[in-house]
Scaffold this motif. Structure first.
Motif, short mmCIF file in Angstrom:
data_model
loop_
_atom_site.label_atom_id
_atom_site.label_comp_id
_atom_site.label_asym_id
_atom_site.label_seq_id
_atom_site.Cartn_x
_atom_site.Cartn_y
_atom_site.Cartn_z
N UNK A 140 7.12 19.19 -34.68
CA UNK A 140 6.82 19.82 -33.40
C UNK A 140 7.71 19.24 -32.32
N UNK A 141 7.88 20.02 -31.27
CA UNK A 141 8.68 19.55 -30.15
C UNK A 141 7.96 18.38 -29.46
N UNK A 142 8.74 17.48 -28.88
CA UNK A 142 8.18 16.35 -28.13
C UNK A 142 7.40 16.86 -26.94
N UNK A 143 6.24 16.25 -26.70
CA UNK A 143 5.41 16.66 -25.57
C UNK A 143 6.14 16.37 -24.26
N UNK A 144 6.19 17.34 -23.41
CA UNK A 144 6.77 17.20 -22.09
C UNK A 144 5.69 17.49 -21.06
N UNK A 145 5.50 16.57 -20.15
CA UNK A 145 4.49 16.75 -19.11
C UNK A 145 4.86 17.96 -18.26
N UNK A 146 4.07 19.04 -18.31
CA UNK A 146 4.42 20.24 -17.54
C UNK A 146 4.44 20.00 -16.04
N UNK A 147 3.70 19.01 -15.56
CA UNK A 147 3.69 18.74 -14.13
C UNK A 147 5.02 18.20 -13.65
N UNK A 148 5.78 17.55 -14.56
CA UNK A 148 7.10 17.06 -14.18
C UNK A 148 8.11 18.20 -14.04
N UNK A 149 7.79 19.35 -14.65
CA UNK A 149 8.73 20.46 -14.65
C UNK A 149 8.42 21.49 -13.57
N UNK A 150 7.26 21.36 -12.92
CA UNK A 150 6.90 22.32 -11.88
C UNK A 150 7.86 22.19 -10.71
N UNK A 151 8.34 23.34 -10.22
CA UNK A 151 9.24 23.34 -9.07
C UNK A 151 8.72 24.35 -8.07
N UNK A 152 8.52 23.92 -6.85
CA UNK A 152 7.94 24.78 -5.81
C UNK A 152 9.06 25.35 -4.95
N UNK B 193 2.96 2.83 3.10
CA UNK B 193 4.26 3.38 2.72
C UNK B 193 4.04 4.74 2.08
N UNK B 194 4.54 5.79 2.74
CA UNK B 194 4.30 7.16 2.28
C UNK B 194 5.38 7.57 1.28
N UNK B 195 4.94 8.04 0.12
CA UNK B 195 5.84 8.48 -0.95
C UNK B 195 5.76 10.00 -1.04
N UNK B 196 6.86 10.69 -0.73
CA UNK B 196 6.89 12.14 -0.88
C UNK B 196 6.90 12.47 -2.37
N UNK B 197 5.90 13.25 -2.81
CA UNK B 197 5.67 13.41 -4.25
C UNK B 197 5.70 14.85 -4.73
N UNK B 198 6.44 15.72 -4.04
CA UNK B 198 6.61 17.07 -4.56
C UNK B 198 7.34 17.05 -5.90
N UNK B 199 8.30 16.16 -6.02
CA UNK B 199 9.02 15.93 -7.27
C UNK B 199 8.56 14.59 -7.80
N UNK B 200 7.80 14.59 -8.89
CA UNK B 200 7.23 13.35 -9.40
C UNK B 200 8.29 12.33 -9.80
N UNK C 130 0.85 -1.20 0.00
CA UNK C 130 0.00 0.00 0.00
C UNK C 130 0.89 1.25 0.00
N UNK C 131 0.63 2.15 -0.97
CA UNK C 131 1.41 3.38 -1.10
C UNK C 131 0.51 4.60 -1.04
N UNK C 132 0.91 5.55 -0.22
CA UNK C 132 0.21 6.83 -0.14
C UNK C 132 1.13 7.91 -0.71
N UNK C 133 0.68 8.56 -1.78
CA UNK C 133 1.47 9.61 -2.44
C UNK C 133 1.11 10.95 -1.77
N UNK C 134 2.11 11.53 -1.12
CA UNK C 134 1.90 12.74 -0.34
C UNK C 134 2.37 13.96 -1.13
N UNK C 135 1.51 14.98 -1.19
CA UNK C 135 1.85 16.20 -1.91
C UNK C 135 1.30 17.39 -1.13
N UNK C 136 1.95 18.53 -1.23
CA UNK C 136 1.52 19.71 -0.49
C UNK C 136 0.33 20.38 -1.17
#
Length: 292
Positions: free
Chosen positions: A271-283, A204-211, A144-150
């Motif tokens: 066209x440029x390759x699609x990049x998931x913008x959520x992977x690039x977000x930095x807090x 099992x808690x997975x810190x997920x600020x950085x995917x 069991x995994x819990x993905x934790x995000x702020x």
């Protein structure tokens, strides 16, 4: 928790590929030994559960590793024992079932949104540990995994999805309402952990600020928790093609072929390759974030 630097992309890709190769080895061991594995993915909306599942299954056999993502229950299912509709999706020998959300819906969204009664919620918290111990006693390996995000990172990812045509389908009114019910979901999650974080099946808690870090950490942990061994595969050799017996292919003019659209493609339209913008977000303001 101290903020870690963004994971280098080349390092991420190399380590992910190594772990995916290990997942293939684990799959072969499960298949040959007839083992059964259930992996539960829970956590906040936009916490990265789907991305982790996608990387896990990328090179696995769809006959062995299957994703279970159930829709809202029907009226008939609502009249059944709560766990009943999940039981039919449990693995057979040699299978892996990845639950993209699971029976824990009752402890989360159903509880917070009022989709279940207080009595039903309490019954779930009482029965769930018993149900999971029954699975484990029968030989199913349960992880069991819990993905934790702020809260701030969740909001950033939601905003990204509003304008990303590839991910707009992931937003629903219920997802957006989770922004205004953050503390309600936090209390529901804490209560769920109290009752269901049992020694036989820990959360099992997975810190997920950085995917990307989350995916690497989660997959590495999963692999470390399974006592798999390398399975020696038989050496295969391509047979020699036998001589022709005179077969002639059917005239192409009698078949309906898919039009060749590639003939009209132009290099200038590349066209440029699609990049998931959520992977690039930095807090940068993690000190004020509420993680859960």
């Amino acid at each position: 928790m101290a903020k870690l630097p963004k994971l280098d992309n080349e390092l991420y890709e190399a380590e992910l590929l190594r772990l995916q190769a290990e997942l293939v080895e684990m799959q072969e061991w499960l298949r040959t030994e007839g083992k059964r594995l259930v992996v539960i993915f829970e956590g906040r909306d936009a916490a990265g559960k789907g991305g982790a599942i996608k990387r896990i299954t990328e090179y696995l056999s769809p006959r062995i590793a299957q994703v279970v993502a159930l829709p809202a229950p029907t009226e008939r299912q609502q009249s059944q024992w709560y766990f009943q509709r999940y039981i039919q999706h449990l693995p057979s020998a040699g299978q892996i079932k990845l639950f993209d959300r699971s029976w824990y819906n009752r402890a989360g969204v159903e509880r917070v949104m009022g989709y279940c009664t207080t009595a039903e919620h309490r019954r779930f918290l009482r029965q769930c540990p018993i149900f999971e111990r029954m699975l484990i006693e029968d030989g199913i390996m349960l992880r069991k995994y819990w993905f934790s995000v702020s809260d701030k990172m969740q909001e950033k990812r939601f905003k990204s999805r509003l304008t990303d045509p590839m991910r707009q389908w992931k937003l629903s009114p219920t997802d957006l309402e989770s922004l205004t019910r953050w503390e309600d979901y936090s209390r529901a999650k804490d209560e769920m952990f109290v009752h269901t974080d049992i020694p036989e099946a820990r959360w099992n808690v997975v810190e997920s600020e950085d995917k990307k870090r989350a995916r690497i950490n989660m997959i590495a942990h999963l692999l470390s928790s399974i006592p798999y061994q390398k399975v020696e595969r038989p050496t295969l050799k391509l047979p020699k093609r036998p001589p022709s017996t005179g077969y002639q292919r059917t005239d192409r003019g009698l078949q309906y072929e898919v039009p060749d659209v590639t003939a009209g493609l132009e290099r200038t339209s590349k066209k440029d390759k699609y990049v998931d913008p959520e992977d690039e977000i930095n807090d940068d303001n993690d000190t004020e974030n509420n993680e859960n």
